[in-house]
Design a protein around this motif. Structure first.
Motif, PDB file in Angstrom:
ATOM      1  N   TYR A 114       2.628   6.779   3.983  1.00  0.00           N
ATOM      2  CA  TYR A 114       2.881   5.404   4.424  1.00  0.00           C
ATOM      3  C   TYR A 114       2.752   4.469   3.230  1.00  0.00           C
ATOM      4  O   TYR A 114       1.675   4.340   2.641  1.00  0.00           O
ATOM      5  CB  TYR A 114       1.879   5.054   5.523  1.00  0.00           C
ATOM      6  CG  TYR A 114       1.898   3.635   6.052  1.00  0.00           C
ATOM      7  CD1 TYR A 114       3.039   2.822   6.020  1.00  0.00           C
ATOM      8  CD2 TYR A 114       0.741   3.095   6.627  1.00  0.00           C
ATOM      9  CE1 TYR A 114       3.022   1.541   6.522  1.00  0.00           C
ATOM     10  CE2 TYR A 114       0.724   1.807   7.152  1.00  0.00           C
ATOM     11  CZ  TYR A 114       1.862   1.032   7.091  1.00  0.00           C
ATOM     12  OH  TYR A 114       1.848  -0.243   7.593  1.00  0.00           O
ATOM     13  N   LEU A 115       3.871   3.837   2.870  1.00  0.00           N
ATOM     14  CA  LEU A 115       3.942   2.885   1.756  1.00  0.00           C
ATOM     15  C   LEU A 115       4.078   1.479   2.331  1.00  0.00           C
ATOM     16  O   LEU A 115       5.035   1.195   3.053  1.00  0.00           O
ATOM     17  CB  LEU A 115       5.138   3.222   0.863  1.00  0.00           C
ATOM     18  CG  LEU A 115       5.552   2.229  -0.225  1.00  0.00           C
ATOM     19  CD1 LEU A 115       4.409   1.919  -1.169  1.00  0.00           C
ATOM     20  CD2 LEU A 115       6.762   2.768  -0.987  1.00  0.00           C
ATOM     21  N   LEU A 116       3.139   0.595   1.994  1.00  0.00           N
ATOM     22  CA  LEU A 116       3.108  -0.751   2.559  1.00  0.00           C
ATOM     23  C   LEU A 116       3.324  -1.795   1.468  1.00  0.00           C
ATOM     24  O   LEU A 116       2.562  -1.873   0.506  1.00  0.00           O
ATOM     25  CB  LEU A 116       1.777  -1.000   3.260  1.00  0.00           C
ATOM     26  CG  LEU A 116       1.592  -2.375   3.920  1.00  0.00           C
ATOM     27  CD1 LEU A 116       2.634  -2.603   5.021  1.00  0.00           C
ATOM     28  CD2 LEU A 116       0.185  -2.516   4.488  1.00  0.00           C
ATOM     29  N   ASP A 117       4.352  -2.592   1.637  1.00  0.00           N
ATOM     30  CA  ASP A 117       4.610  -3.736   0.758  1.00  0.00           C
ATOM     31  C   ASP A 117       3.799  -4.912   1.295  1.00  0.00           C
ATOM     32  O   ASP A 117       4.128  -5.494   2.319  1.00  0.00           O
ATOM     33  CB  ASP A 117       6.106  -4.055   0.756  1.00  0.00           C
ATOM     34  CG  ASP A 117       6.477  -5.209  -0.166  1.00  0.00           C
ATOM     35  OD1 ASP A 117       5.602  -6.056  -0.457  1.00  0.00           O
ATOM     36  OD2 ASP A 117       7.650  -5.305  -0.559  1.00  0.00           O
ATOM     37  N   ALA A 118       2.722  -5.251   0.570  1.00  0.00           N
ATOM     38  CA  ALA A 118       1.824  -6.332   0.986  1.00  0.00           C
ATOM     39  C   ALA A 118       1.948  -7.541   0.079  1.00  0.00           C
ATOM     40  O   ALA A 118       1.019  -8.339  -0.043  1.00  0.00           O
ATOM     41  CB  ALA A 118       0.382  -5.831   1.008  1.00  0.00           C
ATOM     42  N   CYS A 119       3.112  -7.697  -0.532  1.00  0.00           N
ATOM     43  CA  CYS A 119       3.324  -8.742  -1.532  1.00  0.00           C
ATOM     44  C   CYS A 119       3.011 -10.138  -0.998  1.00  0.00           C
ATOM     45  O   CYS A 119       2.369 -10.947  -1.666  1.00  0.00           O
ATOM     46  CB  CYS A 119       4.768  -8.667  -2.024  1.00  0.00           C
ATOM     47  SG  CYS A 119       5.138  -9.660  -3.463  1.00  0.00           S
ATOM     48  N   GLN A 120       3.449 -10.427   0.237  1.00  0.00           N
ATOM     49  CA  GLN A 120       3.237 -11.748   0.825  1.00  0.00           C
ATOM     50  C   GLN A 120       1.946 -11.830   1.637  1.00  0.00           C
ATOM     51  O   GLN A 120       1.609 -12.909   2.128  1.00  0.00           O
ATOM     52  CB  GLN A 120       4.421 -12.124   1.732  1.00  0.00           C
ATOM     53  CG  GLN A 120       5.738 -12.334   1.019  1.00  0.00           C
ATOM     54  CD  GLN A 120       5.795 -13.649   0.248  1.00  0.00           C
ATOM     55  OE1 GLN A 120       4.782 -14.344   0.089  1.00  0.00           O
ATOM     56  NE2 GLN A 120       6.968 -13.997  -0.247  1.00  0.00           N
ATOM     57  N   ALA A 121       1.249 -10.728   1.775  1.00  0.00           N
ATOM     58  CA  ALA A 121       0.047 -10.722   2.610  1.00  0.00           C
ATOM     59  C   ALA A 121      -1.229 -10.949   1.805  1.00  0.00           C
ATOM     60  O   ALA A 121      -2.114 -11.708   2.229  1.00  0.00           O
ATOM     61  CB  ALA A 121      -0.053  -9.400   3.376  1.00  0.00           C
ATOM     62  N   VAL A 122      -1.329 -10.304   0.657  1.00  0.00           N
ATOM     63  CA  VAL A 122      -2.554 -10.378  -0.127  1.00  0.00           C
ATOM     64  C   VAL A 122      -2.788 -11.811  -0.596  1.00  0.00           C
ATOM     65  O   VAL A 122      -1.934 -12.426  -1.214  1.00  0.00           O
ATOM     66  CB  VAL A 122      -2.486  -9.427  -1.334  1.00  0.00           C
ATOM     67  CG1 VAL A 122      -3.650  -9.682  -2.286  1.00  0.00           C
ATOM     68  CG2 VAL A 122      -2.490  -7.974  -0.861  1.00  0.00           C
ATOM     69  N   GLY A 123      -3.965 -12.334  -0.267  1.00  0.00           N
ATOM     70  CA  GLY A 123      -4.328 -13.683  -0.664  1.00  0.00           C
ATOM     71  C   GLY A 123      -4.253 -14.706   0.453  1.00  0.00           C
ATOM     72  O   GLY A 123      -4.852 -15.772   0.341  1.00  0.00           O
ATOM     73  N   GLN A 124      -3.534 -14.383   1.538  1.00  0.00           N
ATOM     74  CA  GLN A 124      -3.499 -15.335   2.652  1.00  0.00           C
ATOM     75  C   GLN A 124      -4.185 -14.791   3.901  1.00  0.00           C
ATOM     76  O   GLN A 124      -4.304 -15.511   4.895  1.00  0.00           O
ATOM     77  CB  GLN A 124      -2.053 -15.751   2.990  1.00  0.00           C
ATOM     78  CG  GLN A 124      -1.175 -14.683   3.633  1.00  0.00           C
ATOM     79  CD  GLN A 124      -0.009 -15.286   4.419  1.00  0.00           C
ATOM     80  OE1 GLN A 124      -0.194 -16.201   5.221  1.00  0.00           O
ATOM     81  NE2 GLN A 124       1.197 -14.793   4.162  1.00  0.00           N
ATOM     82  N   MET A 125      -4.662 -13.541   3.843  1.00  0.00           N
ATOM     83  CA  MET A 125      -5.268 -12.920   5.009  1.00  0.00           C
ATOM     84  C   MET A 125      -6.127 -11.742   4.548  1.00  0.00           C
ATOM     85  O   MET A 125      -5.912 -11.206   3.456  1.00  0.00           O
ATOM     86  CB  MET A 125      -4.179 -12.439   5.974  1.00  0.00           C
ATOM     87  CG  MET A 125      -3.164 -11.526   5.314  1.00  0.00           C
ATOM     88  SD  MET A 125      -1.539 -11.508   6.102  1.00  0.00           S
ATOM     89  CE  MET A 125      -1.843 -10.428   7.489  1.00  0.00           C
ATOM     90  N   PRO A 126      -7.105 -11.346   5.342  1.00  0.00           N
ATOM     91  CA  PRO A 126      -7.891 -10.167   4.964  1.00  0.00           C
ATOM     92  C   PRO A 126      -7.008  -8.926   4.875  1.00  0.00           C
ATOM     93  O   PRO A 126      -6.111  -8.726   5.690  1.00  0.00           O
ATOM     94  CB  PRO A 126      -8.899 -10.042   6.108  1.00  0.00           C
ATOM     95  CG  PRO A 126      -8.994 -11.419   6.691  1.00  0.00           C
ATOM     96  CD  PRO A 126      -7.615 -11.997   6.570  1.00  0.00           C
ATOM     97  N   VAL A 127      -7.275  -8.109   3.880  1.00  0.00           N
ATOM     98  CA  VAL A 127      -6.541  -6.860   3.676  1.00  0.00           C
ATOM     99  C   VAL A 127      -7.565  -5.751   3.485  1.00  0.00           C
ATOM    100  O   VAL A 127      -8.406  -5.829   2.587  1.00  0.00           O
ATOM    101  CB  VAL A 127      -5.610  -6.938   2.450  1.00  0.00           C
ATOM    102  CG1 VAL A 127      -4.944  -5.589   2.185  1.00  0.00           C
ATOM    103  CG2 VAL A 127      -4.547  -8.020   2.641  1.00  0.00           C
ATOM    104  N   ASP A 128      -7.501  -4.728   4.326  1.00  0.00           N
ATOM    105  CA  ASP A 128      -8.417  -3.595   4.239  1.00  0.00           C
ATOM    106  C   ASP A 128      -7.588  -2.324   4.361  1.00  0.00           C
ATOM    107  O   ASP A 128      -7.040  -2.030   5.424  1.00  0.00           O
ATOM    108  CB  ASP A 128      -9.461  -3.669   5.350  1.00  0.00           C
ATOM    109  CG  ASP A 128     -10.540  -2.599   5.219  1.00  0.00           C
ATOM    110  OD1 ASP A 128     -10.211  -1.458   4.858  1.00  0.00           O
ATOM    111  OD2 ASP A 128     -11.720  -2.904   5.484  1.00  0.00           O
ATOM    112  N   VAL A 129      -7.486  -1.572   3.277  1.00  0.00           N
ATOM    113  CA  VAL A 129      -6.597  -0.416   3.272  1.00  0.00           C
ATOM    114  C   VAL A 129      -7.051   0.663   4.250  1.00  0.00           C
ATOM    115  O   VAL A 129      -6.220   1.436   4.750  1.00  0.00           O
ATOM    116  CB  VAL A 129      -6.462   0.163   1.847  1.00  0.00           C
ATOM    117  CG1 VAL A 129      -5.698  -0.806   0.954  1.00  0.00           C
ATOM    118  CG2 VAL A 129      -7.814   0.512   1.242  1.00  0.00           C
TER     119      VAL A 129
END
Length: 389
Positions: A182-197
């Protein structure tokens, strides 16, 4: 959240209203200081010497990124941008003729080009999962698409062309259930919401520094789940990613840095570390609450403008607002507001072509407030747009 303090720590606030965090957000002073300080050190004593002098701080960038996304430092590679980060695992995976990739309607164009490239070169096939009634990935349909030939699930979490938030963790649960990478493009997500791999369940995650994370341009990073470091070999190597043992052998690094190359900008790495640390000091849950709240308030204001259509999909919407206004050309609106010191943007169909074709989308206006913005920024911008009608 001390908004007055945050705005005082953001030099760009003094020069206009910036509402395009989804493009490249305003850096806080600490990020600017980190970049300039290291560049000045290089100018005084030399690049190699500056690296040696600041090695401990610079090495801490891996720890800061890992803490930001709930990873281990050995699972992090620092890249020059999100596309480079995304391409590393995608082109390293040994996909063969007949293998199938599942992606989404909102997939970013750069990623889709890579799918087509490997389709042409390696004979893979592409499946696009349909959306549910809200416009997000339909998880039931995703599971129905999986066959014994499905070799990768690769999606964009938050698309570039609107406020949609795809159910990334739900996708991860399905990928894990079927043992599919599973490859996830989180380009627009990181920095505006919590991210926990770990919560997301992704094997690979790519992101940039310049968007909501408020880092410098020319920075990005890649997360690779530790188990893949036992088997995944980069498509290209140098003597940093795989040091020579003797004239006939090399040994791959044991950490994710096997996907890096030797030369990079240490000044930008210092800025990226400062951006990660700054975001974590404020707190990602608080950032999400404020940024998403501002975006929802903007949608309400825009909806009152004559001829305005909000184009965002999904039952959950983030801090990217896409819209059209009947009779108002997006390019003219962007240029007119720029002349007034207000930065907004637009998104063209080609950037998310599958979604654009499915919905017959035109060029759209795009506004993306961040937590350093305030209500007055939104009011002023909407009044400026109304004056163009």
């Amino acid at each position: 959240m001390d908004i007055a303090k945050i705005r005082a720590e953001t030099p760009g606030i003094a020069h206009g209203i910036h509402l395009l965090a989804c493009g490249s957000s305003l850096m806080p002073q600490c990020v600017l200081d980190a970049v300039i300080s290291h560049m000045e050190l290089e100018s005084r004593i030399g690049g190699y010497e500056a690296h040696t002098s600041e090695a401990e701080m610079l090495d801490g960038t891996y720890d800061s990124i890992a803490s930001l996304i709930g990873a281990k430092r050995q699972e992090i590679a620092i890249m020059e941008n999100a596309t480079a980060a995304w391409c590393q695992p995608f082109y390293a995976l040994p996909l063969k003729p007949g293998d199938r990739i599942i992606t989404c309607q909102a997939e970013y164009a750069a990623n889709y080009v890579a799918y087509l490239h490997r389709q042409k070169r390696d004979g893979i096939e592409i499946d696009v999962v349909p959306n549910d009634a809200s416009g997000a990935i339909d998880l039931l349909a995703l599971e129905d698409l999986i066959t014994e030939r499905t070799a990768l699930i690769s999606i964009t979490w938050v698309p570039t062309n609107g406020g949609l938030v795809n159910p990334a963790a739900g996708v991860g649960a399905i990928a894990k259930k079927h043992s599919i990478p599973y490859l996830l493009d989180a380009c627009q997500a990181v920095g505006q919401m919590p991210v926990d791999v770990e919560v997301l369940g992704c094997d690979f995650l790519s992101a940039t520094g310049r968007k909501f994370l408020r880092g410098p341009r020319g920075t990005g990073f890649l997360y690779i789940k530790e188990k893949w470091l036992e088997s995944l070999e980069p498509a290209a190597l140098d003597h940093f990613s795989a040091p020579l043992i003797d004239s006939g052998h090399y040994a791959l690094r044991e950490d994710a840095r096997r996907f890096e190359t030797w030369e990079n900008s240490y000044a930008l790495r210092a800025g990226l570390k400062a951006a990660c640390d700054y975001a974590m000091t404020i707190g990602l849950p608080a950032i999400q609450t404020r940024a998403w709240g501002l975006a929802n308030g903007l949608r309400e204001r825009l909806a009152r403008l004559p001829g305005c259509r909000i184009m965002d999909l999904g039952s959950e919407q983030c801090a990217i607002v896409s819209f059209t206004i009947e009779g108002l050309e997006p390019d003219f609106a962007v240029r007119s507001l720029r002349a007034q010191g207000i930065a907004i943007g637009m998104t063209r169909p080609a950037s998310s072509l599958l979604d654009a074709e499915r919905r017959n989308l035109p060029v759209m206006l795009r506004i993306s407030p961040h937590y350093y913005n305030d209500e007055a920024d939104l009011d002023t911008s909407v009044v400026a747009l109304k004056a163009l009608l």
